[in-house]
Design a protein around this motif. Structure first.
Motif, PDB file in Angstrom:
ATOM      1  N   ASN A  62       6.947 143.057  60.532  1.00 55.07           N
ATOM      2  CA  ASN A  62       6.752 144.435  60.050  1.00 55.07           C
ATOM      3  C   ASN A  62       7.611 145.415  60.837  1.00 55.07           C
ATOM      4  O   ASN A  62       8.231 146.320  60.277  1.00 55.07           O
ATOM      5  CB  ASN A  62       5.280 144.850  60.201  1.00 55.07           C
ATOM      6  N   GLU A  63       7.626 145.239  62.151  1.00 58.65           N
ATOM      7  CA  GLU A  63       8.360 146.179  62.995  1.00 58.65           C
ATOM      8  C   GLU A  63       9.872 146.066  62.753  1.00 58.65           C
ATOM      9  O   GLU A  63      10.573 147.091  62.664  1.00 58.65           O
ATOM     10  CB  GLU A  63       8.048 145.904  64.471  1.00 58.65           C
ATOM     11  N   GLU A  64      10.358 144.855  62.593  1.00 60.40           N
ATOM     12  CA  GLU A  64      11.798 144.680  62.349  1.00 60.40           C
ATOM     13  C   GLU A  64      12.194 145.287  60.996  1.00 60.40           C
ATOM     14  O   GLU A  64      13.274 145.876  60.872  1.00 60.40           O
ATOM     15  CB  GLU A  64      12.167 143.194  62.435  1.00 60.40           C
ATOM     16  N   GLU A  77      19.339 143.541  69.162  1.00 61.53           N
ATOM     17  CA  GLU A  77      18.836 143.257  70.515  1.00 61.53           C
ATOM     18  C   GLU A  77      17.313 143.155  70.498  1.00 61.53           C
ATOM     19  O   GLU A  77      16.715 142.308  71.150  1.00 61.53           O
ATOM     20  CB  GLU A  77      19.224 144.376  71.500  1.00 61.53           C
ATOM     21  N   HIS A  78      16.702 144.060  69.729  1.00 61.98           N
ATOM     22  CA  HIS A  78      15.238 144.076  69.660  1.00 61.98           C
ATOM     23  C   HIS A  78      14.722 142.771  69.040  1.00 61.98           C
ATOM     24  O   HIS A  78      13.738 142.193  69.502  1.00 61.98           O
ATOM     25  CB  HIS A  78      14.778 145.292  68.843  1.00 61.98           C
ATOM     26  N   LYS A  79      15.435 142.314  68.022  1.00 65.07           N
ATOM     27  CA  LYS A  79      15.036 141.064  67.356  1.00 65.07           C
ATOM     28  C   LYS A  79      15.120 139.868  68.304  1.00 65.07           C
ATOM     29  O   LYS A  79      14.286 138.958  68.247  1.00 65.07           O
ATOM     30  CB  LYS A  79      15.947 140.790  66.157  1.00 65.07           C
ATOM     31  N   ILE A  81      14.690 139.936  71.550  1.00 63.10           N
ATOM     32  CA  ILE A  81      13.549 140.024  72.467  1.00 63.10           C
ATOM     33  C   ILE A  81      12.279 139.493  71.779  1.00 63.10           C
ATOM     34  O   ILE A  81      11.512 138.725  72.358  1.00 63.10           O
ATOM     35  CB  ILE A  81      13.345 141.481  72.958  1.00 63.10           C
ATOM     36  N   HIS A  82      12.091 139.894  70.517  1.00 64.60           N
ATOM     37  CA  HIS A  82      10.939 139.381  69.759  1.00 64.60           C
ATOM     38  C   HIS A  82      11.016 137.858  69.618  1.00 64.60           C
ATOM     39  O   HIS A  82      10.022 137.160  69.802  1.00 64.60           O
ATOM     40  CB  HIS A  82      10.922 139.984  68.344  1.00 64.60           C
ATOM     41  N   ALA A  83      12.210 137.367  69.271  1.00 67.60           N
ATOM     42  CA  ALA A  83      12.370 135.921  69.031  1.00 67.60           C
ATOM     43  C   ALA A  83      12.048 135.126  70.297  1.00 67.60           C
ATOM     44  O   ALA A  83      11.418 134.068  70.235  1.00 67.60           O
ATOM     45  CB  ALA A  83      13.779 135.621  68.542  1.00 67.60           C
ATOM     46  N   ASN A 117       5.440 146.147  79.251  1.00 68.90           N
ATOM     47  CA  ASN A 117       6.906 146.235  79.240  1.00 68.90           C
ATOM     48  C   ASN A 117       7.509 146.402  77.860  1.00 68.90           C
ATOM     49  O   ASN A 117       8.475 147.146  77.690  1.00 68.90           O
ATOM     50  CB  ASN A 117       7.520 144.985  79.877  1.00 68.90           C
ATOM     51  N   HIS A 118       6.976 145.694  76.886  1.00 71.64           N
ATOM     52  CA  HIS A 118       7.595 145.792  75.559  1.00 71.64           C
ATOM     53  C   HIS A 118       7.063 146.987  74.778  1.00 71.64           C
ATOM     54  O   HIS A 118       7.825 147.865  74.383  1.00 71.64           O
ATOM     55  CB  HIS A 118       7.431 144.493  74.764  1.00 71.64           C
ATOM     56  N   ILE A 119       5.749 147.034  74.585  1.00 74.95           N
ATOM     57  CA  ILE A 119       5.193 148.158  73.827  1.00 74.95           C
ATOM     58  C   ILE A 119       5.405 149.464  74.609  1.00 74.95           C
ATOM     59  O   ILE A 119       5.816 150.478  74.049  1.00 74.95           O
ATOM     60  CB  ILE A 119       3.697 147.923  73.515  1.00 74.95           C
ATOM     61  N   THR A 122      10.099 149.121  75.714  1.00 78.34           N
ATOM     62  CA  THR A 122      11.142 148.763  74.739  1.00 78.34           C
ATOM     63  C   THR A 122      10.861 149.363  73.354  1.00 78.34           C
ATOM     64  O   THR A 122      11.762 149.927  72.728  1.00 78.34           O
ATOM     65  CB  THR A 122      11.257 147.229  74.646  1.00 78.34           C
ATOM     66  N   ASP A 123       9.633 149.237  72.877  1.00 78.48           N
ATOM     67  CA  ASP A 123       9.312 149.826  71.570  1.00 78.48           C
ATOM     68  C   ASP A 123       9.464 151.348  71.613  1.00 78.48           C
ATOM     69  O   ASP A 123       9.794 151.982  70.609  1.00 78.48           O
ATOM     70  CB  ASP A 123       7.887 149.457  71.133  1.00 78.48           C
ATOM     71  N   LYS A 124       9.215 151.906  72.751  1.00 83.42           N
ATOM     72  CA  LYS A 124       9.312 153.359  72.892  1.00 83.42           C
ATOM     73  C   LYS A 124      10.714 153.866  72.556  1.00 83.42           C
ATOM     74  O   LYS A 124      10.885 154.976  72.054  1.00 83.42           O
ATOM     75  CB  LYS A 124       8.906 153.760  74.309  1.00 83.42           C
TER      76      LYS A 124
HETATM   77 FE   LIG Z   1       9.033 145.368  69.415  1.00 81.30          FE
END
Ligand SMILES: [Fe+2]
Ligand SMILES: [Fe+2]
Length: 136
Positions: A62-64, A77-79, A81-83, A117-119, A122-124
């Motif tokens: 959903n986020e991607e 880059e975000h993808k 990190i998720h992967a 760290n992520h939420i 990075t998500d910020k």
């Molecule tokens: Fe994320």
């Protein structure tokens, strides 16, 4: 009972769908600790495993899709990190399924760190991008 983790404003992005899903991850962690505190270790382990596995698939997808829709420049880059996190959760999940308590503890610690760290960081970054470009 006091939550182990409070979903404070510092973790909120001001983007409704993301805040709801992030809040669900925090609730899941709190519920797991509650079950552990009550001595329901097996239930805690199974609940944690099932819910975290679903989260890393559903929320990340959903986020991607959202990041793509807003043209977020750091999507790739975000993808990655998720992967990486998804892969590590999948590996731990197989072990947790076999009642591996070391893997369970690792999963709990990793989820805790992920929220911070992520939420929290990075998500910020995409939230800042989104709020800056909204309405342009
Ligand atoms: Fe994320
Ligand atoms: Fe997220």
């Amino acid at each position: 009972m006091a939550n182990i983790f409070n979903f404070d404003d510092e973790f909120k992005l001001g983007i409704k769908a993301a805040d709801i899903e992030h809040g669900q991850l925090v609730d899941m962690l709190n519920r797991t600790y509650e079950l552990l505190k009550d001595g329901n270790r097996e239930e805690a382990r199974n609940y944690f495993n099932k819910t975290l596995s679903a989260y890393v698939h559903e929320h990340f997808r959903n986020e991607e899709a959202f990041l793509k829709s807003i043209g977020f420049p750091e999507l790739e880059e975000h993808k990655v990190i998720h992967a990486n996190f998804r892969k590590s959760v999948e590996e731990l999940s197989l072990r947790i399924e076999n009642a591996d308590d070391v893997a369970f503890r690792q999963g709990l610690a990793d989820t805790f760190t992920w929220i911070i760290n992520h939420i929290g960081k990075t998500d910020k970054k995409y939230a800042i991008y989104y709020h800056k470009n909204r309405g342009k």
